[in-house]
Design an enzyme around this catalytic site. Structure first.
Site, PDB file in Angstrom:
ATOM      1  CE  LYS A 118      -3.864   1.710   2.836  1.00  0.00           C
ATOM      2  NZ  LYS A 118      -4.656   1.450   4.053  1.00  0.00           N
ATOM      3  CB  SER A 125      -8.011   2.932   2.851  1.00  0.00           C
ATOM      4  OG  SER A 125      -7.126   2.459   3.822  1.00  0.00           O
ATOM      5  CB  SER A 166      -7.700   0.158   5.791  1.00  0.00           C
ATOM      6  OG  SER A 166      -8.413   1.364   5.842  1.00  0.00           O
TER       7      SER A 166
END
Lengths: 103, 447
Positions: free
Chosen positions: B55, B130, B154
């Site tokens: 990420k 996310s 997330s």
């Protein structure tokens, strides 16, 4: 300090919040955010109904206190001046250039 | 398969499908990656030569790091996050930095300045968030594993919506050094992969105390892989009745009830427990997380690094302003302090629920992945997507999200196993034993 407690945010308060948060917003953005903030706050206000008399606050969950390290410089982790400045948009003679605060 | 062949196949998949999915923000050049592989010394780590993605919420020396925000566009960090240093040392090969909701603000990877990530199971739907980029990439075979970040769901939310497995660790289990902070008292760094077994392999490498993160935990790191097959037959799985009530999609409920039967067949006891917290937990989360983010994001002033603050998205501005409001004089007691007291209540409720059982089995998402655009600029809908996940972060306990089946229309369904602090070994073993007798996790989208 914000104005006295009101049940709804007004546009003046939203503009003041934006200033506190260092966000420059257009009138259209302020209007959008006002609507969104009102519905967000209407939702999160649910916490106020919770019975919390004599309940302490939780700020973190590690159970750790005062984690110290030796006060010595680790040179392998130091930035060169070039590295420290490499992401700055404006520099001058090896320094960061910052906006003037005082006239 | 040889690692170089495996990496080649990842790049082939990227070439074929990335145009539809848009999971990368920064993709490393294949030649550079293969040269790094060739230069690896022999290592005993099982991760050596394995391709992974991360990420874009972790700083990476010399490689652009954006947190999916134009505010950080072009930022080249001068150092590595601890999780990245550890994986480098283990010989894992980073292929790129992945799309996400900017700063972790969202559950759909739509709040990004780098174009929305599409769900590989239905590209007209969101990938979740996310950590949507990493999850979608795993579903498409772009990498063997990923590093995500979980502040309010997330890692778990996109894992459930992409048919992948993801672990939200106990707060402090993995160092946060070099992780771009969203809400510092909730942020956790964790593995994402196709299986619980892979998550165990990765966690063994990245867990542990770090002198550079004063909140990292000094608890010993067990051999999560060795513990996967141990006898867990005396274990009781608790089913929080409130999480299976109103608001939960019926197909998700049915899939998890089938999984419950599967766990019973494996010899585990199950029992109903009570966890009456959902709405309250969500409200407290959406006060504390914005408060912390308003403070964390104050550093982006465009002087030492970063662009100017007018480049934040409306979603991020709203979170900053909600936090600023909750922390401001006159409102602090009624909002921020009150939410922190509610956080104490949540910890007590979890302790009660987990005193009647060893782990909790709960849904991850209340519904199927929404159509693109459905969550944008609707703050309340956006918050409700996190209804089953945010309490876990406030309490600080670990949770493993794993595949539990599919809807009639072919969309993946996930579930989460939530344990006591530092019970990652138990969650991974339970997930692994479930995956030994089910094949949901082996299914891949038909792109």
């Amino acid at each position: 300090m914000l104005m006295k407690t009101t049940s709804k945010l007004n546009s003046k308060e939203v503009a003041y919040l934006a200033r506190l948060a260092a966000l420059s917003l257009s009138p259209a953005q302020l209007r959008d955010l006002e609507t969104q903030l009102v519905s967000t706050l209407d939702y999160v206000r649910a916490v106020q109904k919770a019975p919390t008399e004599n309940i302490p606050e939780t700020t973190q969950v590690t159970g750790l206190h005062n984690i110290w390290r030796e006060d010595v410089v680790d040179k392998t982790r130091m930035f060169s001046q070039e590295q420290a400045l490499q992401n700055a948009k404006t520099t001058h003679d090896g320094y960061f250039l910052v906006p003037a605060i005082l006239e | 398969m040889e690692n170089s062949t495996f990496i080649e196949s990842c790049y082939q998949n990227i070439e074929k499908y990335e145009g539809i999915i848009n999971s990368f923000i920064t993709l490393r050049d294949k030649k550079e990656v293969l040269a790094e592989l060739a230069s690896l010394r022999s290592s005993t780590s099982p991760l050596v030569g394995l391709p992974y993605v991360m990420k874009d919420a972790y700083v990476s020396k010399g490689l652009q790091t954006t947190a999916a925000s134009n505010v950080l566009k072009g930022f080249i960090p001068p150092y590595d996050a601890t999780v990245l240093s550890k994986l480098k040392k283990a010989g894992a090969i980073l292929l790129g930095k992945m799309n996400m909701d900017a700063w972790g603000h969202g559950a759909s990877t739509e709040n990004t300045d780098f174009g929305v990530t599409h769900n590989p199971w239905d590209p007209s739907r969101v990938a979740g968030g996310s950590s949507g980029g990493p999850a979608a990439a795993l579903a498409c075979g772009f990498a063997r594993f990923a590093i995500g970040e979980d502040t309010g769901g997330s890692i778990r939310n996109p894992s459930a919506w992409n048919n992948t497995t993801g672990l939200k660790v106990t707060y402090g289990r993995v160092s946060r050094y070099g992780a771009i902070a969203y809400a510092s008292s909730f942020d956790t760094v964790g593995p994402m992969a196709r299986t619980a077994k892979d998550c165990a392999l990765i966690l063994r490498e990245i867990a542990g105390v770090d002198p550079l993160d004063a909140t990292s935990a000094s608890e010993p790191v067990p051999d999560y892989v060795k513990l996967l097959d141990r006898d867990l037959s005396s274990l009781t799985i608790g089913l929080p009745a409130e999480t299976y009530g109103e608001g939960l999609n019926l197909e998700i409920n049915n899939a998890i009830q089938t999984a419950v039967k599967q766990f019973q067949k494996l010899g585990f006891k199950t029992r109903k427990v009570s966890l009456p917290i959902s709405e309250l937990a969500l409200a407290a989360y959406y006060l504390i997380a914005p408060s912390e983010t308003s403070s964390n994001l104050a550093r982006y002033d465009g002087i030492r690094y970063s662009q100017t603050r007018d480049l934040f998205t409306t979603e991020t501005m709203r979170r900053i302003m909600t936090g600023t409001y909750a922390l401001s004089s006159g409102y602090y007691d009624a909002y921020y302090r009150k939410a922190q007291k509610v956080r104490t209540l949540l910890i007590e409720k979890y302790e009660e629920a987990l005193s009647d059982c060893d782990v909790l089995l709960m849904p991850v998402n209340p519904g199927m992945p929404p159509k693109l655009g459905q969550l944008l600029n609707d703050p309340v809908e956006n918050m409700l997507a996190d209804i089953y996940t945010t309490s876990v972060n406030q309490v600080g306990v670990p949770s493993l999200a794993l595949p539990a089946g599919f809807s009639k229309s072919g969309l993946p369904i996930g579930m989460q196993l939530v344990g006591k602090k530092f019970s990652e070994d138990l969650l991974l073993a339970l997930g692994h034993q479930y995956q030994e007798v089910t094949d949901w996790h082996t299914r891949t989208p038909n792109l």
